[in-house]
Design a protein around this motif. Structure first.
Motif, short mmCIF file in Angstrom:
data_model
loop_
_atom_site.label_atom_id
_atom_site.label_comp_id
_atom_site.label_asym_id
_atom_site.label_seq_id
_atom_site.Cartn_x
_atom_site.Cartn_y
_atom_site.Cartn_z
N SER A 131 0.85 -1.19 0.00
CA SER A 131 0.00 0.00 0.00
C SER A 131 0.88 1.24 0.00
O SER A 131 2.09 1.16 0.24
N GLY A 132 0.28 2.40 -0.24
CA GLY A 132 1.02 3.65 -0.27
C GLY A 132 1.77 3.89 1.04
O GLY A 132 2.92 4.31 1.04
N GLY A 133 1.11 3.58 2.14
CA GLY A 133 1.74 3.79 3.44
C GLY A 133 2.91 2.87 3.66
O GLY A 133 3.95 3.27 4.20
N GLU A 134 2.74 1.61 3.23
CA GLU A 134 3.85 0.66 3.38
C GLU A 134 5.05 1.09 2.56
O GLU A 134 6.19 1.00 2.99
N ARG A 135 4.76 1.61 1.35
CA ARG A 135 5.85 2.07 0.50
C ARG A 135 6.58 3.24 1.14
O ARG A 135 7.79 3.37 1.03
N GLN A 136 5.82 4.10 1.81
CA GLN A 136 6.46 5.23 2.47
C GLN A 136 7.43 4.76 3.55
O GLN A 136 8.51 5.31 3.72
N ARG A 137 7.02 3.69 4.25
CA ARG A 137 7.91 3.16 5.28
C ARG A 137 9.14 2.52 4.66
O ARG A 137 10.23 2.58 5.19
N VAL A 138 8.94 1.88 3.48
CA VAL A 138 10.08 1.30 2.77
C VAL A 138 11.07 2.40 2.38
O VAL A 138 12.28 2.27 2.57
N ALA A 139 10.53 3.49 1.87
CA ALA A 139 11.40 4.60 1.44
C ALA A 139 12.18 5.16 2.62
O ALA A 139 13.36 5.48 2.51
N LEU A 140 11.51 5.24 3.77
CA LEU A 140 12.21 5.76 4.94
C LEU A 140 13.28 4.77 5.42
O LEU A 140 14.38 5.16 5.80
#
Lengths: 262, 364
Positions: A137-146
Motif C-alpha cells: 500500500s502507499g503507506g507501506e511504500r512510504q515506510r520502505v522509502a524511509l
C-alpha cells in the motif's frame, strides 16, 4: 549542520523560492510547513542537490554542497521523495539495500546486511521484506522509502511528507523514529508536512513557507498562530493543546485571506 | 519496535529469507545454463543429417576426449557440425542473449517495460540501410556485397540512434523523449524503406523483404565473432551498472540522491545497447521481439533485481531464439522458416500471457 542562505529558485518565469534562509542544527528535527505550491518540495530538493538553486548559498558543515563528490554527498544527505514509481518493482529487501550504495566498496557484505535488517525491523517491514513493492500500500511504500534512507546513514535527512499515506499508528511510529534519529544519532531532519498538529508535537521547530518565502520559523506555539495560519493556508484555525498534545483545527475557508496570500 | 524483546527472531528470519532468495536465484541461473547447453546440443543434432546427442558431444569435445569416447562420428559429420550448424546455433545464442540484455537495459533506464532498442527505431533504420545497400548493387558485389549490406544496416541504425539521443539530449534524456523520438524515426525509416522498395527491381525487392524477415541462416564464424565481441565489451559494463538500474527503478530522485549521475549512466547504457543491437541485427536482420519478451519472462521468474536479471535475461533470450530457430528449420524441414518469423509465433502467445498475468498482479 546544513544552512541555506538567501536561496532563490526560479522555474521558467515563475519564482518558486525567494530569499529563503534556514539553518538546521545537528540533532534538530524541523517541520517544514506551508500550503500546496508554497515551495516545500522545491526547498527540499535544493537542499538535497537534486536541483540547483538559482541564487543563494547552501552549505553543509561550512562547505558549499556543490563542492561535495556525488557519493560523498549521498553519504551525508538522504532524501525521501513523497512517491516512488513501481513500474519496475523491486522487492522491499532489494530496495532498502540500495541505501547502502553510497557506502559500498565492492560487495554488499554482512555488515551492510545487518544495517538493512535493523532498518526493516525498525520500520515494521519484516513480514513484507520479500514482497514486491507494487503489492504494498502507499503507506507501506512510504515506510520502505524511509527504511532505505535509514540505511543510508546520512547526517541530514530530508523527508517530503513522510506521513501523508500512513495510518494513525504508523504516523506516530514514524515521527517517533525520526525524532529519535535526530536526538540519538544527531541527524538534522527537515520534513515537509501537512499535519500541523503532528508537526507541532514531534518537531523541535517548525518553519512556515508562504508564497515562496519563509515567513516564520521557531517553536510551534510562536509560529502556528491563527494569524500566521490564515496568511499561509487561507483558513481560520483553532490552535490549542490538550494534555500536552498540540492541535490545529481548521474551520471556515476565508476567501479574503486566500486572495491575500496568493 | 513492539517486539523489541525478540530482536534475534526477526533478524534471523530475514537472514534466512535472504539466503533462501540468493539460493533460489542461483538455482534458476544454474538451471537456465544447463537447459541452454542441453538445447544447444539438441539444436546441433537436428537437421537433414540427424545426429545422436552422443555424436554431438563427441564432435563438440573432440579436443578433450579420445576418439569414440561417446560415439563414432565421420569427418563429414564433424564438418557439418563445425561449419554449418554450430555457427548458426552460436549466432542464435549470441543474438538472443544480446537482444535480451539490451532490452533489459533500455527498459531499466526508461523505467518503461515496453521499451527495447527497437522501440527507438533501430530495426526500421537497419532495414533502410540494408535496403539502400541492396539498391546500390550489394547483390551483384558477391562477398563484398554481403558486408555492404551488413555495414549499411549497422551504420543506418547507428545514425537513427544518434538522432534519437540527439533529440532526447536537447531536452532531458527521459523515457518519454526517447520513446517519442523513436516513434517518429520509426515512421521516417519505414517510409524511406518503402520508397526504396518502390523503386527497386524485383530481384532487389525480394532480397530486401527476405532481409527484413530476420534469420541466422547465413551466419558464419566471422559474424558470430563480431557480434560476440560487442557483447564481451558491453556485458561487464552492464553488470557493473546493475545497482544503478535498481536505483532508477526506485525513481530518478531516489537514484540521484544515492549519488548517481543519471545523465551519464543513461547515455553509457543507451550507446552500448545501440551498438550491441545494431551489431546483431546487421547480421541477422530484424529479430526484434526477443528484446521485449525475454526481459519480461526473465523478470517474472527471477524478479527485478538487475544483479540477477541481467545474466538471467541473457540465458532466456538465448534459449528463446535458439528454440525458435531450431523449430523453424525442423518442423517444416527441409524448408527453413526464418527465425524472425518463428520467434513471433512463439513469443506473442507468451507475451499476451504475461500481459494478462501482469494485470492480475498489479490489481485494480
Amino acid at each position: 549542520m546544513i544552512v541555506a542562505d538567501a536561496v532563490r529558485f526560479v522555474a521558467g518565469n515563475k519564482t518558486i523560492l525567494q530569499d529563503v534562509g534556514i539553518a538546521l542544527e545537528r540533532g534538530e528535527f524541523v517541520g517544514l510547513l506551508g500550503a500546496n505550491g508554497a515551495g516545500k518540495s522545491t526547498l527540499l530538493k535544493c537542499l538535497a542537490r537534486l536541483v540547483a538553486a538559482s541564487a543563494g548559498r547552501i552549505t553543509l558543515d561550512g562547505r558549499p554542497i556543490a563542492a561535495f563528490g556525488r557519493r560523498e554527498f549521498a553519504r551525508s544527505v538522504a532524501f525521501v521523495p513523497q512517491f516512488m514509481p513501481t513500474d519496475m518493482p523491486l522487492t522491499v529487501m532489494d530496495l532498502v539495500q540500495l541505501g547502502r550504495v553510497p557506502h559500498l566498496r565492492g560487495r554488499f557484505g554482512p555488515g551492510d546486511r545487518r544495517i538493512v535488517f535493523a532498518a526493516l525491523e525498525q520500520m515494521d517491514l519484516v513480514p513484507d521484506a520479500f514482497r514486491p513493492l507494487a503489492e504494498l500500500s502507499g503507506g507501506e511504500r512510504q515506510r520502505v522509502a524511509l527504511a532505505r534512507a535509514l540505511v543510508q546513514e546520512p547526517r541530514v535527512l530530508l523527508l517530503d511528507e513522510p506521513t501523508s499515506a500512513l495510518d494513525l499508528r504508523h504516523q506516530l511510529q514514524t515521527m517517533r523514529i525520526v525524532r529519535s534519529l535526530a536526538a540519538d544519532r544527531g541527524w538534522s531532519v527537515l520534513a515537509a508536512m501537512h499535519d500541523l498538529g503532528l508537526a507541532a508535537r514531534f518537531t523541535d521547530r517548525v518553519a512556515l513557507l508562504a508564497g515562496g518565502r519563509l515567513s516564520r520559523i521557531g517553536g510551534w506555539d510562536s509560529v502556528l498562530t491563527p494569524d500566521a495560519i490564515r496568511a499561509a493556508y487561507g483558513v481560520t484555525a483553532v490552535v490549542g493543546c490538550v494534555q500536552g498534545l498540540p492541535y490545529v483545527l481548521p474551520s471556515e475557508d476565508e476567501p479574503a485571506a486566500r486572495s491575500q496570500s496568493a | 519496535m513492539a517486539d523489541g524483546h525478540a530482536q534475534r527472531g526477526p533478524a534471523a528470519a530475514l537472514e534466512a529469507g535472504f539466503a533462501h532468495r540468493a539460493a533460489q536465484r542461483s538455482a534458476w541461473l544454474t538451471a537456465g545454463t544447463i537447459l541452454l547447453i542441453g538445447t544447444v546440443m539438441v539444436a546441433v543434432s537436428q537437421g537433414v543429417n540427424d545426429l545422436g546427442l552422443g555424436q554431438v558431444a563427441q564432435i563438440l569435445l573432440r579436443d578433450l576426449v579420445p576418439a569414440g569416447q561417446f560415439a563414432d562420428v565421420t569427418v563429414i559429420q564433424e564438418k557439418i557440425v563445425w561449419h554449418l550448424r554450430l555457427p548458426r546455433v552460436a549466432m542464435a545464442v549470441v543474438g538472443g542473449a544480446g537482444l535480451a540484455v539490451t532490452g533489459v537495459m533500455m527498459q531499466a533506464i526508461t523505467r518503461n517495460p515496453l521499451v527495447s532498442p527497437f522501440t527507438i527505431g533501430l530495426s526500421p533504420a537497419a532495414a533502410f540501410g540494408a535496403s539502400l545497400a541492396i539498391l546500390f548493387g550489394a547483390l551483384e558485389a558477391g562477398f563484398v556485397g554481403k558486408y555492404l549490406t551488413v555495414g549499411g544496416a549497422f551504420l543506418s541504425s547507428l545514425l537513427c540512434a544518434a538522432l534519437v539521443l540527439l533529440i532526447a539530449g536537447l531536452r532531458a534524456v527521459s523515457a518519454t523523449t526517447i520513446i517519442l523520438a523513436g516513434i517518429g524515426l520509426t515512421y521516417l525509416f519505414s517510409a524511406l524503406t518503402a520508397t526504396i522498395q518502390f523503386v527497386a527491381t524485383e530481384e532487389q525487392l525480394a532480397a530486401i523483404v527476405h532481409w527484413t524477415f530476420g534469420s541466422v541462416n547465413a551466419a558464419g564464424w566471422d559474424e558470430v565473432m563480431v557480434a560476440s565481441l560487442l557483447l564481451v565489451v558491453a556485458v561487464p559494463v552492464f553488470l557493473n551498472l546493475a545497482w544503478v538500474m535498481n536505483a532508477i527503478g526506485a525513481g530518478d530522485e531516489t537514484a540521484q540522491s544515492l549519488g548517481y549521475n543519471l545523465r551519464r549512466v543513461r547515455l553509457t547504457t543507451a550507446v552500448l545497447s545501440v551498438l550491441v543491437t545494431s551489431g546483431i541485427i546487421a547480421f541477422t536482420g530484424v529479430i526484434g521481439f526477443v528484446g521485449l519478451v525475454a526481459p519480461h519472462m526473465a523478470r517474472l521468474i527471477i524478479g527485478n533485481d538487475h544483479r540477477w536479471l541481467i545474466p538471467f535475461s541473457m540465458i532466456v533470450g538465448a534459449l528463446l531464439l535458439l528454440v525458435a530457430d531450431t523449430l523453424g528449420r525442423s518442423v517444416f524441414a527441409p524448408a527453413v522458416i526464418p527465425v524472425g518469423i518463428v520467434v513471433a509465433y512463439v513469443g506473442v502467445p507468451l507475451f499476451v500471457h504475461l500481459i494478462l498475468r501482469q494485470r492480475q498482479v498489479a490489481g485494480p
